[in-house]
Design an enzyme around this catalytic site. Structure first.
Site: not given
Length: 384
Positions: A290, A174
């Site tokens: 995910e 991220e």
């Protein structure tokens, strides 16, 4: 086929220690696929497990796993039967591994690796560099030199401990945030402020030096949907990937988190497909890393909720698995009772975002995900 170890890992050839509420649009040219086997309606073991079906289509699949739950025989049975690849949800983050300056706590991570190796399941590491889950002593660092030293030492120590035994690592997680308004698209994180934009390169170089065999991945969220924000994020991530490739940074894969939604405002299709194609053209693998389905705004009439979640899985995976660079599908948790979505933005005990319910019984989502894998065209063995 004489391939190096990382290529064997890449192709999974080496064992390591109704209408939905979120329509998919523009799914592109369909590829021919063999007719799926007629699985018994509710059989989920043996050849009908996710693990077996995925393997037939050159996919690894599995879950984010909590090592503390490995004391539960029912939980263990599901993971053993269904997973060819697992990842720790929290046990390898900085906050778990580094309780104090100069200290490491490897008990939970070690337990997960032991479990994986004993059951012939591959293990991904998550995550070596992230702006969250940092212990307070890290955020108190006030020297650029010390921050760089700690980042490098942490990555070398952790990856070195497990060198040669991991399928892959989420090295940087991220790092892109368009709303921070930097020309390079990077997030204004602790690591960027203290080390500088090259912290990403520092992290990947340290990981490769400590573990030459594991696949190294960049992982991010918010790039899946057909929204303006997602398109901007996709562009910024591609910019980052191209910079890394131009500088010969050791990068093998991109993780697309796939925290998708069953809300009617979201659709998934051509934007993500174009992104995945660009990633493949760089010679990188893609992990759906995910995956879960946010069901906060679906019809929660008994029975209908699970159908809408299953339809979302079905449509998204049917689209995403058309991309031959996708080599792994990971669900972010085993059962609804452990999902992070239960606690995101206020507790929600009624959410049912995963493949198994809180009693570890398979739901419609399980059968939808398996069917999407069954009907996937098998990628070539000779390349992405």
């Amino acid at each position: 086929m004489n391939l190096p170890r990382r290529e064997l890992l890449r192709y999974g050839l080496l064992s390591a220690a109704g209408a939905g509420l979120a329509p998919l649009i523009g799914c592109g040219k369909k590829t021919s696929a063999p007719a799926p086997k007629q699985a018994p309606t509710r059989e989920i073991s043996g050849q009908w497990s996710l693990r077996s079906v995925a393997a037939e289509h050159r996919l690894l699949t599995g879950f984010a796993v909590d090592p503390k739950l490995l004391q539960d025989p029912h939980y263990v049975a599901v993971v053993r039967e269904q997973a060819s690849l697992i990842v720790p949800e929290n046990a390898m983050k900085w906050g778990a591994l580094r309780p104090a300056l100069g200290q490491y706590s490897f008990e939970q991570a070690d337990a997960l690796l032991t479990f994986a190796e004993q059951n012939r399941i591959r293990l991904r590491g998550h995550t070596l560099c992230w702006h969250r889950a940092l212990p307070s002593w890290v955020e108190a660092i006030d020297s650029a030199q010390e921050a760089r030293r700690q980042l490098t030492e942490h990555i070398q120590t952790v990856t070195g401990r497990y060198a040669g035994r991991m399928h892959s690592w989420d090295v940087v997680n991220e790092a892109v945030e368009v709303k921070d308004n930097r020309p390079d698209g990077l997030r204004n994180s602790f690591w960027l402020r203290m080390v500088g934009p090259d912290y990403i390169e520092v992290a990947f170089q340290a990981a490769r030096a400590a573990d030459p065999a594991a696949l190294l991945s960049y992982n991010d969220y918010g790039i899946e949907s057909e929204t303006y924000d997602a398109e901007q994020k996709r562009s910024a991530v591609l910019l980052l990937l191209r910079r890394l490739k131009a500088r010969r940074v050791p990068l093998d894969a991109v993780g697309i988190q796939c925290h998708i939604s069953a809300r009617p405002m979201y659709s998934y299709g051509p934007g993500l497909q174009r992104f995945m194609e660009r990633v493949r053209e760089m010679g990188l693998q893609i992990f759906l890393s995910e995956m879960d389905v946010n069901d906060r705004e679906v019809d929660r009439t008994p029975g209908r909720q699970d159908v809408e979640v299953a339809q979302t899985y079905s449509r998204f995976l049917a689209m995403a698995l058309e991309e031959r660079a996708v080599t792994a599908v990971l669900f972010w948790g085993v059962d609804d009772g452990q999902s992070w979505l239960r606690y995101e933005n206020g507790r929600d005990d009624q959410t049912r975002p995963l493949l198994f319910d809180q009693n570890l019984r398979p739901k419609e989502a399980f059968y939808a995900a398996r069917a999407a894998m069954e009907t996937r065209s098998t990628p070539s063995k000779t390349g992405l």
